[in-house]
Design a protein around this motif. Structure first.
Motif, short mmCIF file in Angstrom:
data_model
loop_
_atom_site.label_atom_id
_atom_site.label_comp_id
_atom_site.label_asym_id
_atom_site.label_seq_id
_atom_site.Cartn_x
_atom_site.Cartn_y
_atom_site.Cartn_z
N SER A 31 21.70 16.98 -14.55
CA SER A 31 22.02 15.56 -14.76
C SER A 31 22.62 15.35 -16.15
O SER A 31 23.59 14.60 -16.30
CB SER A 31 20.77 14.71 -14.62
OG SER A 31 20.24 14.82 -13.33
N ALA A 34 26.18 16.57 -16.14
CA ALA A 34 27.06 15.65 -15.42
C ALA A 34 27.41 14.45 -16.29
O ALA A 34 28.57 14.00 -16.31
CB ALA A 34 26.39 15.20 -14.12
N ILE A 35 26.44 13.93 -17.02
CA ILE A 35 26.70 12.79 -17.93
C ILE A 35 27.69 13.21 -19.01
O ILE A 35 28.64 12.50 -19.32
CB ILE A 35 25.38 12.28 -18.54
CG1 ILE A 35 24.50 11.65 -17.47
CG2 ILE A 35 25.64 11.30 -19.68
CD1 ILE A 35 23.08 11.36 -17.92
N GLN A 37 29.93 15.67 -18.95
CA GLN A 37 31.25 15.91 -18.39
C GLN A 37 31.95 14.61 -18.00
O GLN A 37 33.17 14.53 -18.04
CB GLN A 37 31.14 16.85 -17.19
CG GLN A 37 30.81 18.27 -17.63
CD GLN A 37 30.50 19.18 -16.47
OE1 GLN A 37 29.92 18.78 -15.47
NE2 GLN A 37 30.88 20.45 -16.60
N HIS A 38 31.18 13.62 -17.64
CA HIS A 38 31.78 12.30 -17.35
C HIS A 38 32.24 11.64 -18.66
O HIS A 38 33.27 10.97 -18.69
CB HIS A 38 30.76 11.41 -16.63
CG HIS A 38 31.27 10.05 -16.35
ND1 HIS A 38 32.20 9.79 -15.37
CD2 HIS A 38 31.00 8.86 -16.95
CE1 HIS A 38 32.48 8.50 -15.37
NE2 HIS A 38 31.76 7.91 -16.31
N THR A 39 31.49 11.85 -19.74
CA THR A 39 31.81 11.24 -21.03
C THR A 39 33.03 11.91 -21.67
O THR A 39 33.90 11.23 -22.21
CB THR A 39 30.60 11.34 -21.98
OG1 THR A 39 29.47 10.75 -21.34
CG2 THR A 39 30.87 10.62 -23.28
N PRO A 41 35.98 14.17 -20.46
CA PRO A 41 36.63 14.81 -19.31
C PRO A 41 37.12 16.22 -19.65
O PRO A 41 37.65 16.47 -20.73
CB PRO A 41 37.82 13.88 -19.01
CG PRO A 41 37.45 12.57 -19.63
CD PRO A 41 36.60 12.90 -20.82
N ARG A 83 19.14 7.97 -19.79
CA ARG A 83 20.50 8.36 -19.40
C ARG A 83 21.59 7.72 -20.27
O ARG A 83 22.77 7.85 -19.98
CB ARG A 83 20.79 8.01 -17.93
CG ARG A 83 19.86 8.63 -16.95
CD ARG A 83 20.21 8.23 -15.52
NE ARG A 83 21.49 8.75 -15.09
CZ ARG A 83 21.65 9.82 -14.34
NH1 ARG A 83 20.59 10.49 -13.95
NH2 ARG A 83 22.84 10.22 -13.98
N SER A 90 34.54 14.02 -29.75
CA SER A 90 35.55 14.83 -29.08
C SER A 90 36.41 15.53 -30.13
O SER A 90 36.81 14.93 -31.12
CB SER A 90 36.43 13.94 -28.21
OG SER A 90 37.52 14.66 -27.71
#
Length: 168
Positions: A31, A34-35, A37-39, A41, A83, A90
């Protein structure tokens, strides 16, 4: 980067954000990834640092394509219970000083240029040893023999001796 920031007029890297201590079950590593990788890209996670104290965030560090840094310089700070993304760094949007440091680091550790650069670094690393040994030998040849009582042979005596041997 702390030396490059003043020169490039960059803002220094911020410290990790703190969170309010909360109770609950920590999210699973899947989880958290996934968070992250969403934040960011395209993030390929390198490692996850789980909180050591109740008010510390979980940190996901990763690499994006085109980045020279072998470990990646992308950080996502996540509250592992709620979450919430507390902060994201970046490498693409980092200050100039940090980006310059990120370019120098792979050169510094020998990741850039492959094995030829590593061989060059090894040779350069052995140069001080070589200079120390040859310097000691040069000193011994000049000064050490005089200290030990050895004298150079008189060239006229050596020439006379060679002539005598040639005649005999």
């Amino acid at each position: 980067a702390f030396l490059l920031d003043p020169v490039t007029h960059s803002t220094p890297r911020k410290s990790a954000p703190a969170m309010v201590a909360s109770h609950g079950r920590l999210l699973s590593p899947d989880s958290l990834l996934a968070i992250a990788q969403h934040t960011v890209p395209g993030l390929a996670p390198y490692y996850v640092i789980f909180p050591g104290t109740p008010n510390a965030a979980t940190v996901v560090r990763g690499h994006v394509s085109g980045e020279l840094h072998p470990n990646g310089r992308n950080f996502v700070y996540v509250d592992g219970i709620t979450r919430a993304v507390l902060a994201a760094e970046s490498s693409r949007r980092a200050p100039v000083g940090t980006r310059m440091y990120d370019k120098f680091y792979p050169i510094h550790i020998g990741k850039w240029g492959g094995w030829p650069v590593r061989v060059l670094y090894a040779g350069l690393g052995l140069t001080p040893l070589l200079l120390a040994v040859t310097g000691a030998l040069a000193w011994w040849n000049r000064r050490g023999r005089r200290l030990s009582g050895e004298r150079k042979a008189d060239p006229s005596k050596a020439a006379r001796r060679n002539r005598e041997r040639a005649v005999a």
